[in-house]
Design a protein around this motif. Sequence first.
Motif, PDB file in Angstrom:
ATOM      1  N   ASP A 198       1.005  -1.067   0.205  1.00 56.04           N
ATOM      2  CA  ASP A 198      -0.509   0.307   0.054  1.00 56.04           C
ATOM      3  C   ASP A 198       0.753   0.846  -0.048  1.00 56.04           C
ATOM      4  OD1 ASP A 198      -2.290  -1.886   0.035  1.00 56.04           O
ATOM      5  OD2 ASP A 198      -2.618  -1.239   1.792  1.00 56.04           O
ATOM      6  N   LYS A 239       1.871   2.276  -3.387  1.00 53.96           N
ATOM      7  CA  LYS A 239       1.067   2.279  -4.358  1.00 53.96           C
ATOM      8  C   LYS A 239       0.491   3.755  -4.301  1.00 53.96           C
ATOM      9  CE  LYS A 239      -1.769  -2.452  -4.587  1.00 53.96           C
ATOM     10  NZ  LYS A 239      -3.013  -3.404  -3.931  1.00 53.96           N
ATOM     11  N   THR A 240       0.263   4.005  -2.854  1.00 51.68           N
ATOM     12  CA  THR A 240       0.262   5.413  -2.890  1.00 51.68           C
ATOM     13  C   THR A 240       1.217   6.593  -2.981  1.00 51.68           C
ATOM     14  OG1 THR A 240       0.572   5.310  -0.536  1.00 51.68           O
ATOM     15  CG2 THR A 240      -1.806   5.367  -1.346  1.00 51.68           C
ATOM     16  N   GLN A 265       6.947   3.945  -7.426  1.00 48.99           N
ATOM     17  CA  GLN A 265       5.710   2.627  -8.474  1.00 48.99           C
ATOM     18  C   GLN A 265       6.655   1.717  -9.357  1.00 48.99           C
ATOM     19  OE1 GLN A 265       1.606   3.542  -9.471  1.00 48.99           O
ATOM     20  NE2 GLN A 265       1.803   4.492  -7.204  1.00 48.99           N
TER      21      GLN A 265
END
Length: 348
Positions: free
Chosen positions: A86, A89-90, A96
């Motif tokens: 997570d 992902k943020t 990424q």
Amino acid sequence: MRLRFSFSFLSSGVLTVKRYSLRIIPLIVVLVLFSQCFAHAWNFAGHRIIASIAYDQLEPATQLAMVELLKQHPRYEQDFQSRMPDVIKTASPAIQNRWLFMRAATWPDIARRFDDANREKYHHGTWHYINQPIYLNAESKQFLSPILPTNIATSIKEGDDPTQFNILQALEYCVTQMKDSAVSKADKAVYLCWIMHLTGDSHQPLHSSALFSQKTFPEGDLGGNSIRIGKSNLHSQWDGLLGNSFKYSDIVGHAVGIARNPAMKQLGEKATQQMDFSTWINESHELAREKAYCSEILDAALKSEVTDGKFQKLTSLPKSYYQQAGTIAAKRAAQSGWRLAELIKNVQ
């Protein structure tokens, strides 16, 4: 189970890269932690450190092209996208993309855990190594060299079975497939993962060699896996020399520290002058022969030769051994990172 070693490095300053405060890594390495994990090659952190070093040597356009290729991987959703933490992902697209590139370097080890059908399709156990012989003594060499039970071919010959390739043959094969315009992008994504992984493996000394002796190790010691040390083995201990952290920031920090060290940078840049895969393996073989198989190990093996032929587990090795091994690992990571970047430039 395996015993891994996490190393920290004496700090000479602080370097801020993107969102992270990272320590510059000099050459002095100290042992700080033991932990147990499963053995494969350079461990999770080691392969990703090498991949991160390589990533920074690529032009942005090449970085993006490799990430876009990885998104064509036949198991992209299962093994990449759905496994992204997570916190990644943020994060920014740049973070990424680096995470995806680094994960690709570990994918061939991830394939070991697939179910039977996918494991048969994607996992190639013999591709990770070559057992160039190190003979315990002259008698063992005389007896075993004519009947050496291992594939030490340096290239592919017509009729060779790809499922039995060693690391040199596998690298040659994967590069050929990457350059073939008829190969699909999905398949090229798989071969890219293997190229990244095997470039790292080829720089781990115990993926190049095995100790052979007439009585104790007539079929080799499996690259140190049969040399028991405490609760672990020699191969596993070398696999863990680059650390054991799963954190993105720790891994990128180690990579930046190695790459920004002037001596390491010079070593890595010089390494790109030797892009023959056999040279990489021969370098590792020499390190295995001269450094990995130390006198304590060889003495124990000689004792087993004159008794029952069973290698007696060693309690430990000297601290100086691990200090030297840690320095070697960092140097090999630098060489591997720069060479991987150069190889990617040549096959894209």
